[in-house]
Design a protein around this motif. Structure first.
Motif, PDB file in Angstrom:
ATOM      1  N   ALA A  19       0.867  -1.196   0.076  1.00 24.71           N
ATOM      2  CA  ALA A  19       0.109  -0.038  -0.014  1.00 24.71           C
ATOM      3  C   ALA A  19       0.741   1.040   0.118  1.00 24.71           C
ATOM      4  O   ALA A  19       0.639   2.518  -0.516  1.00 24.71           O
ATOM      5  N   GLY A  20       2.080   1.159   0.676  1.00 24.07           N
ATOM      6  CA  GLY A  20       2.828   2.481   0.612  1.00 24.07           C
ATOM      7  C   GLY A  20       3.659   2.724  -0.610  1.00 24.07           C
ATOM      8  O   GLY A  20       4.423   3.707  -0.641  1.00 24.07           O
ATOM      9  N   GLU A  21       3.699   1.766  -1.493  1.00 28.52           N
ATOM     10  CA  GLU A  21       4.542   2.036  -2.683  1.00 28.52           C
ATOM     11  C   GLU A  21       3.978   2.771  -3.617  1.00 28.52           C
ATOM     12  O   GLU A  21       2.572   2.694  -3.915  1.00 28.52           O
ATOM     13  N   GLU A  22       4.664   3.402  -4.442  1.00 30.16           N
ATOM     14  CA  GLU A  22       3.939   4.027  -5.736  1.00 30.16           C
ATOM     15  C   GLU A  22       3.951   3.112  -6.853  1.00 30.16           C
ATOM     16  O   GLU A  22       4.682   2.564  -7.038  1.00 30.16           O
ATOM     17  N   LYS A  23       2.823   2.788  -7.255  1.00 28.98           N
ATOM     18  CA  LYS A  23       2.421   1.531  -8.096  1.00 28.98           C
ATOM     19  C   LYS A  23       2.100   2.012  -9.656  1.00 28.98           C
ATOM     20  O   LYS A  23       2.075   3.186  -9.959  1.00 28.98           O
ATOM     21  N   GLU A  24       2.314   0.998 -10.585  1.00 30.75           N
ATOM     22  CA  GLU A  24       2.297   1.138 -11.947  1.00 30.75           C
ATOM     23  C   GLU A  24       3.276   2.025 -12.380  1.00 30.75           C
ATOM     24  O   GLU A  24       2.737   3.109 -13.202  1.00 30.75           O
ATOM     25  N   VAL A  25       4.279   2.162 -12.339  1.00 28.66           N
ATOM     26  CA  VAL A  25       5.300   3.053 -12.771  1.00 28.66           C
ATOM     27  C   VAL A  25       5.507   2.793 -14.249  1.00 28.66           C
ATOM     28  O   VAL A  25       6.062   1.651 -14.635  1.00 28.66           O
ATOM     29  N   GLN A  26       5.383   3.657 -14.949  1.00 31.22           N
ATOM     30  CA  GLN A  26       5.234   3.638 -16.515  1.00 31.22           C
ATOM     31  C   GLN A  26       6.698   4.373 -17.007  1.00 31.22           C
ATOM     32  O   GLN A  26       7.101   5.495 -16.517  1.00 31.22           O
ATOM     33  N   ILE A  27       7.632   3.419 -17.325  1.00 34.57           N
ATOM     34  CA  ILE A  27       8.892   3.991 -18.163  1.00 34.57           C
ATOM     35  C   ILE A  27       8.929   3.547 -19.800  1.00 34.57           C
ATOM     36  O   ILE A  27       9.092   2.448 -19.984  1.00 34.57           O
ATOM     37  N   GLY A  28       8.605   4.356 -20.343  1.00 39.27           N
ATOM     38  CA  GLY A  28       8.538   4.305 -21.864  1.00 39.27           C
ATOM     39  C   GLY A  28       7.318   3.298 -22.182  1.00 39.27           C
ATOM     40  O   GLY A  28       6.403   3.546 -21.904  1.00 39.27           O
ATOM     41  N   SER A  29       7.754   2.260 -22.598  1.00 40.22           N
ATOM     42  CA  SER A  29       6.783   0.982 -22.978  1.00 40.22           C
ATOM     43  C   SER A  29       6.582   0.112 -21.738  1.00 40.22           C
ATOM     44  O   SER A  29       5.640  -0.995 -21.977  1.00 40.22           O
ATOM     45  N   ILE A  30       7.053   0.207 -20.836  1.00 39.71           N
ATOM     46  CA  ILE A  30       7.024  -0.907 -19.682  1.00 39.71           C
ATOM     47  C   ILE A  30       6.283  -0.450 -18.798  1.00 39.71           C
ATOM     48  O   ILE A  30       6.299   0.854 -18.141  1.00 39.71           O
ATOM     49  N   ALA A  90      10.522 -10.058 -15.657  1.00 37.14           N
ATOM     50  CA  ALA A  90      11.461  -9.070 -14.918  1.00 37.14           C
ATOM     51  C   ALA A  90      12.848  -8.845 -15.657  1.00 37.14           C
ATOM     52  O   ALA A  90      13.567  -7.730 -15.688  1.00 37.14           O
ATOM     53  N   LEU A  91      13.419  -9.869 -16.335  1.00 40.39           N
ATOM     54  CA  LEU A  91      14.770  -9.850 -17.082  1.00 40.39           C
ATOM     55  C   LEU A  91      14.389  -8.953 -18.298  1.00 40.39           C
ATOM     56  O   LEU A  91      15.481  -7.955 -18.624  1.00 40.39           O
ATOM     57  N   TYR A  92      13.097  -8.864 -18.952  1.00 43.95           N
ATOM     58  CA  TYR A  92      12.818  -7.950 -19.852  1.00 43.95           C
ATOM     59  C   TYR A  92      13.036  -6.523 -19.480  1.00 43.95           C
ATOM     60  O   TYR A  92      13.702  -5.567 -19.915  1.00 43.95           O
ATOM     61  N   TYR A  93      12.437  -6.163 -18.272  1.00 40.47           N
ATOM     62  CA  TYR A  93      12.409  -4.895 -17.753  1.00 40.47           C
ATOM     63  C   TYR A  93      13.781  -4.376 -17.441  1.00 40.47           C
ATOM     64  O   TYR A  93      14.369  -3.460 -17.927  1.00 40.47           O
ATOM     65  N   LEU A  94      14.726  -5.422 -16.896  1.00 36.06           N
ATOM     66  CA  LEU A  94      16.135  -5.062 -16.629  1.00 36.06           C
ATOM     67  C   LEU A  94      17.004  -4.658 -18.081  1.00 36.06           C
ATOM     68  O   LEU A  94      17.783  -3.732 -18.227  1.00 36.06           O
ATOM     69  N   TYR A  95      16.637  -5.690 -19.181  1.00 40.61           N
ATOM     70  CA  TYR A  95      17.046  -5.157 -20.173  1.00 40.61           C
ATOM     71  C   TYR A  95      16.790  -4.137 -20.951  1.00 40.61           C
ATOM     72  O   TYR A  95      17.517  -3.299 -21.511  1.00 40.61           O
TER      73      TYR A  95
END
Length: 159
Positions: A44-55, A85-90
């Motif tokens: 609940a305390g986290e900023e959710k659904e963080v959009q960075i470009g297409s992810i 998760a690996l795709y996000y890191l890539y």
């Protein structure tokens, strides 16, 4: 391309094809609703659904190194979760952002750390396969498995 497509590649290529054509069934699926509920309540305390470009990442923690956090209901599709998760890191690495990922399994009270390390070729192969499946004129034949019964696309494939 987003992480969901990489995830679906490892769950079911047929599901990936339908999703890539804009056929989304998750809004009415009780398992997806349960996952959203756990995500909202537990973090609940986290900023959710963080959009960075297409992810779109479940949430991020900033420190010496960026931590990408993904919340999952269970481990039955752990390979799909890990590849997402690996795709996000890539993706982030291509933007010049060094990061690591943490998979959260709140029902199991478990986490798993993921680093890209030497797995870039595996991610690139997955990206090529997603692109291939998306370009098909018709969905790949579904392969029946035990995970089909909980899938939002079940009726499209089997009814």
């Amino acid at each position: 391309m987003g992480g969901t497509e990489i995830n679906y590649l490892f769950i079911c290529p047929t599901k990936l094809w339908y999703f890539s054509k804009g056929i989304t069934m998750e809004q009415e699926n009780e398992w997806v609703d349960l996952g959203r509920f756990l995500h909202e309540r537990r973090y609940a305390g986290e900023e959710k659904e963080v959009q960075i470009g297409s992810i779109k990442i479940d949430f991020i923690r900033k420190g010496e190194i960026i931590e990408v956090h993904e919340v999952k209901l269970g481990k039955s599709m752990e390979k799909a979760h890990e590849m997402q998760a690996l795709y996000y890191l890539y993706y982030l690495k291509r933007l010049g952002i060094k990061a690591r990922a943490v998979l959260h399994y709140p029902k199991l009270n478990e986490t798993k750390e993921i680093t890209l390390d030497s797995r870039e070729e595996e991610v690139e192969a997955a990206i090529r396969e997603v692109q291939r499946i998306k370009s098909l004129p018709a969905p790949p034949e579904p392969v029946k498995s035990k995970k089909c019964k909980k899938c939002a696309y079940y009726e499209l494939c089997w009814v």
